[in-house]
Design a protein around this motif. Structure first.
Motif, PDB file in Angstrom:
ATOM      1  N   ILE A 162       0.823  -1.216   0.000  1.00 54.60           N
ATOM      2  CA  ILE A 162       0.000   0.000   0.000  1.00 54.60           C
ATOM      3  C   ILE A 162       0.859   1.269   0.000  1.00 54.60           C
ATOM      4  O   ILE A 162       0.405   2.329  -0.444  1.00 54.60           O
ATOM      5  CB  ILE A 162      -0.967   0.029   1.195  1.00 54.60           C
ATOM      6  N   ARG A 163       2.107   1.173   0.476  1.00 50.12           N
ATOM      7  CA  ARG A 163       2.964   2.363   0.514  1.00 50.12           C
ATOM      8  C   ARG A 163       3.449   2.759  -0.877  1.00 50.12           C
ATOM      9  O   ARG A 163       3.978   3.870  -1.052  1.00 50.12           O
ATOM     10  CB  ARG A 163       4.141   2.102   1.467  1.00 50.12           C
ATOM     11  N   LEU A 164       3.268   1.873  -1.856  1.00 53.73           N
ATOM     12  CA  LEU A 164       3.601   2.229  -3.235  1.00 53.73           C
ATOM     13  C   LEU A 164       2.415   2.843  -3.975  1.00 53.73           C
ATOM     14  O   LEU A 164       2.588   3.419  -5.051  1.00 53.73           O
ATOM     15  CB  LEU A 164       4.074   0.988  -4.003  1.00 53.73           C
ATOM     16  N   ASP A 165       1.234   2.739  -3.397  1.00 61.07           N
ATOM     17  CA  ASP A 165       0.036   3.228  -4.090  1.00 61.07           C
ATOM     18  C   ASP A 165       0.114   4.705  -4.466  1.00 61.07           C
ATOM     19  O   ASP A 165      -0.278   5.073  -5.593  1.00 61.07           O
ATOM     20  CB  ASP A 165      -1.209   2.958  -3.242  1.00 61.07           C
ATOM     21  N   PRO A 166       0.591   5.597  -3.598  1.00 65.26           N
ATOM     22  CA  PRO A 166       0.668   7.007  -4.001  1.00 65.26           C
ATOM     23  C   PRO A 166       1.596   7.234  -5.199  1.00 65.26           C
ATOM     24  O   PRO A 166       1.328   8.116  -6.026  1.00 65.26           O
ATOM     25  CB  PRO A 166       1.204   7.705  -2.744  1.00 65.26           C
ATOM     26  N   ILE A 167       2.674   6.431  -5.308  1.00 61.15           N
ATOM     27  CA  ILE A 167       3.566   6.539  -6.468  1.00 61.15           C
ATOM     28  C   ILE A 167       2.813   6.144  -7.734  1.00 61.15           C
ATOM     29  O   ILE A 167       2.865   6.838  -8.762  1.00 61.15           O
ATOM     30  CB  ILE A 167       4.795   5.644  -6.287  1.00 61.15           C
ATOM     31  N   ASP A 224       1.257 -13.010  -8.165  1.00 64.09           N
ATOM     32  CA  ASP A 224       0.015 -12.570  -7.507  1.00 64.09           C
ATOM     33  C   ASP A 224       0.114 -11.110  -7.077  1.00 64.09           C
ATOM     34  O   ASP A 224      -0.853 -10.347  -7.209  1.00 64.09           O
ATOM     35  CB  ASP A 224      -0.291 -13.455  -6.298  1.00 64.09           C
ATOM     36  N   ALA A 225       1.287 -10.720  -6.544  1.00 61.73           N
ATOM     37  CA  ALA A 225       1.461  -9.329  -6.104  1.00 61.73           C
ATOM     38  C   ALA A 225       1.394  -8.381  -7.305  1.00 61.73           C
ATOM     39  O   ALA A 225       0.760  -7.317  -7.231  1.00 61.73           O
ATOM     40  CB  ALA A 225       2.791  -9.181  -5.371  1.00 61.73           C
ATOM     41  N   ARG A 226       2.015  -8.743  -8.410  1.00 63.39           N
ATOM     42  CA  ARG A 226       1.961  -7.910  -9.608  1.00 63.39           C
ATOM     43  C   ARG A 226       0.522  -7.787 -10.110  1.00 63.39           C
ATOM     44  O   ARG A 226       0.050  -6.689 -10.448  1.00 63.39           O
ATOM     45  CB  ARG A 226       2.872  -8.505 -10.674  1.00 63.39           C
ATOM     46  N   ASP A 227      -0.189  -8.914 -10.145  1.00 64.11           N
ATOM     47  CA  ASP A 227      -1.573  -8.883 -10.609  1.00 64.11           C
ATOM     48  C   ASP A 227      -2.449  -8.039  -9.682  1.00 64.11           C
ATOM     49  O   ASP A 227      -3.315  -7.282 -10.152  1.00 64.11           O
ATOM     50  CB  ASP A 227      -2.134 -10.302 -10.704  1.00 64.11           C
ATOM     51  N   HIS A 228      -2.206  -8.150  -8.390  1.00 66.79           N
ATOM     52  CA  HIS A 228      -2.989  -7.360  -7.432  1.00 66.79           C
ATOM     53  C   HIS A 228      -2.706  -5.871  -7.607  1.00 66.79           C
ATOM     54  O   HIS A 228      -3.614  -5.035  -7.507  1.00 66.79           O
ATOM     55  CB  HIS A 228      -2.672  -7.801  -6.001  1.00 66.79           C
ATOM     56  N   MET A 229      -1.454  -5.527  -7.876  1.00 67.88           N
ATOM     57  CA  MET A 229      -1.115  -4.129  -8.147  1.00 67.88           C
ATOM     58  C   MET A 229      -1.926  -3.605  -9.325  1.00 67.88           C
ATOM     59  O   MET A 229      -2.458  -2.486  -9.287  1.00 67.88           O
ATOM     60  CB  MET A 229       0.375  -4.001  -8.438  1.00 67.88           C
ATOM     61  N   LEU A 230      -2.022  -4.395 -10.383  1.00 69.53           N
ATOM     62  CA  LEU A 230      -2.765  -3.963 -11.566  1.00 69.53           C
ATOM     63  C   LEU A 230      -4.266  -3.907 -11.295  1.00 69.53           C
ATOM     64  O   LEU A 230      -4.969  -3.049 -11.853  1.00 69.53           O
ATOM     65  CB  LEU A 230      -2.463  -4.894 -12.740  1.00 69.53           C
ATOM     66  N   GLU A 231      -4.753  -4.785 -10.467  1.00 70.75           N
ATOM     67  CA  GLU A 231      -6.169  -4.736 -10.092  1.00 70.75           C
ATOM     68  C   GLU A 231      -6.484  -3.446  -9.342  1.00 70.75           C
ATOM     69  O   GLU A 231      -7.546  -2.841  -9.532  1.00 70.75           O
ATOM     70  CB  GLU A 231      -6.524  -5.943  -9.220  1.00 70.75           C
ATOM     71  N   LYS A 232      -5.570  -3.022  -8.495  1.00 71.36           N
ATOM     72  CA  LYS A 232      -5.780  -1.794  -7.722  1.00 71.36           C
ATOM     73  C   LYS A 232      -5.648  -0.536  -8.578  1.00 71.36           C
ATOM     74  O   LYS A 232      -6.197   0.516  -8.222  1.00 71.36           O
ATOM     75  CB  LYS A 232      -4.773  -1.723  -6.565  1.00 71.36           C
ATOM     76  N   HIS A 233      -4.926  -0.641  -9.681  1.00 74.23           N
ATOM     77  CA  HIS A 233      -4.650   0.528 -10.521  1.00 74.23           C
ATOM     78  C   HIS A 233      -4.984   0.199 -11.979  1.00 74.23           C
ATOM     79  O   HIS A 233      -4.092   0.118 -12.833  1.00 74.23           O
ATOM     80  CB  HIS A 233      -3.185   0.940 -10.376  1.00 74.23           C
ATOM     81  N   PRO A 234      -6.256   0.027 -12.286  1.00 73.50           N
ATOM     82  CA  PRO A 234      -6.654  -0.410 -13.641  1.00 73.50           C
ATOM     83  C   PRO A 234      -6.306   0.582 -14.737  1.00 73.50           C
ATOM     84  O   PRO A 234      -6.222   0.197 -15.906  1.00 73.50           O
ATOM     85  CB  PRO A 234      -8.167  -0.592 -13.523  1.00 73.50           C
TER      86      PRO A 234
END
Length: 368
Positions: A162-167, A224-234
């Motif tokens: 989640i700490r990468l989300d703002p980036i 899974d982590a990469r896919d979840h990142m893309l799910e959060k940032h479509p």
């Protein structure tokens, strides 16, 4: 010749001339399916783009060869713990960009050494903004996130943290594409005798052989982590380096391309693509046709000052021509330890996309 035959011949000749105008001065091979194809000798005539290059020297011999072979390229900066430090990579990239702006573009990155500090986020965004002002147009996130970086509790930091989300939100807001080298080839988590292509490397570098380090995140954890990142940032424009680390399965890669509409991948693990072609050429070729808008040519070439310029020029030219042969012809190609396969012989419109148009669209280089 009868009048009807004369009209037919004139019509076909006119159509052939029209096709030639559309694709430039390249010689075409007519086929029964009505499509046109490049030939091996068209290599230097066609404008191309290599989206995965690492320049670690102020010398210009690579750029000279790229110009001779009609290549533009993306120079990528990594936050890697070996070789030239990130700041040195950035300095060299911007020097070359100043002198060769028509030949290259630059992807910057961000350091994670101060990950736990209170001002890491602010400093990171400030650093990225400066890089964009200097001319960078994309950002690379490297495998150190997921395979090296740990938080204050010793837990691995994954790419969906989640700490990468703002980036990532910042990149989306500014329409900046992200290039992701997430995890490693699946071979990295397999015993040496089950690997497809990586036995020599991981046999010589057991410290990087994840099969020997079960305490590290698994291959599936990385995916899974990469896919979840893309799910959060479509809305994130994303290119998965090295076939998105799904080099072992076209089916798995297709699932991600179907699910994530803004995802591209580069074609830098060519041995795996050749193996797919060796096993099932029809399926592999159909994959390229179906996903022609999402695949981007790249080599992951590193250019260092210790390299002999003349030797490197020959080597990169040989590699570029050899890979061109695989994509544009159906000539026989040998895959070591497996046997002979036939090149994919992709139609001109598909080749133009994977060799140039997709990279230009991904990077927003519409004026090139």
């Amino acid at each position: 010749m009868t009048q009807s035959k004369f009209v037919l011949v004139c019509t076909l000749l006119s159509l052939g001339a029209l096709i030639a105008v559309q694709v430039g001065q390249n010689q075409l091979i007519p086929t029964i399916d009505g499509k046109a194809y490049y030939q091996l000798e068209d290599f230097s005539k066609v404008k191309k783009f290599d989206i995965h290059i690492h320049i670690n020297t102020e010398e210009t011999f690579f750029i000279e060869q790229a110009q001779a072979d009609n290549f533009q390229f993306l120079d990528i900066i990594d936050d890697r713990p070996f070789g030239l430090p990130m700041d040195g990579q950035q300095k060299i990239a911007m020097l070359h960009l100043k002198n060769f702006s028509k030949n290259m573009a630059v992807a910057t990155t961000f350091p994670v050494k101060d990950w736990g500090s209170d001002d890491w986020m602010e400093n990171t965004i400030t650093g990225l903004e400066k890089s964009f002002l200097d001319g960078a147009i994309a950002v690379k996130i490297w495998k150190n996130i997921g395979m090296d970086l740990r938080d204050g509790n010793g837990k691995f930091v994954m790419v969906d943290d989640i700490r990468l989300d703002p980036i990532l939100d910042f990149l989306v807001a500014n329409n900046i594409p992200l290039l992701g080298h997430n995890g490693e080839p699946r071979d990295c988590w397999l015993p040496l005798d089950e690997m497809t292509f990586s036995q020599d490397y991981y046999g010589s570098h057991p410290e990087y052989h994840m099969y020997l380090h079960p305490e590290y995140p698994s291959y599936q954890d990385q995916i899974d982590a990469r896919d979840h990142m893309l799910e959060k940032h479509p809305d994130l424009i994303f290119m998965g380096a090295h076939l998105g680390s799904l080099e072992w399965s076209l089916d798995e890669l297709a699932k991600r391309l179907d699910k994530f509409s803004n995802m591209y991948v580069d074609l830098t693990r060519l041995s795996n693509l050749k193996l797919h072609t060796f096993n099932n050429r029809k399926k592999t070729r159909a994959f390229f046709i179906k996903y022609q808008d999402r695949l981007i040519y790249g080599t992951d070439s590193s250019i260092n000052s210790s390299t002999s310029p003349s030797e490197f020029k020959k080597d990169i030219n040989d590699r570029w021509v050899s890979e061109w042969k695989f994509y544009v012809t159906d000539e026989k190609i040998n895959l070591e330890n497996f046997g002979e396969l036939k090149g994919l012989k992709l139609p001109i419109d598909v080749v133009d996309k994977i060799y140039s148009k997709n990279a230009i669209r991904l990077l927003g280089l519409q004026n090139w």
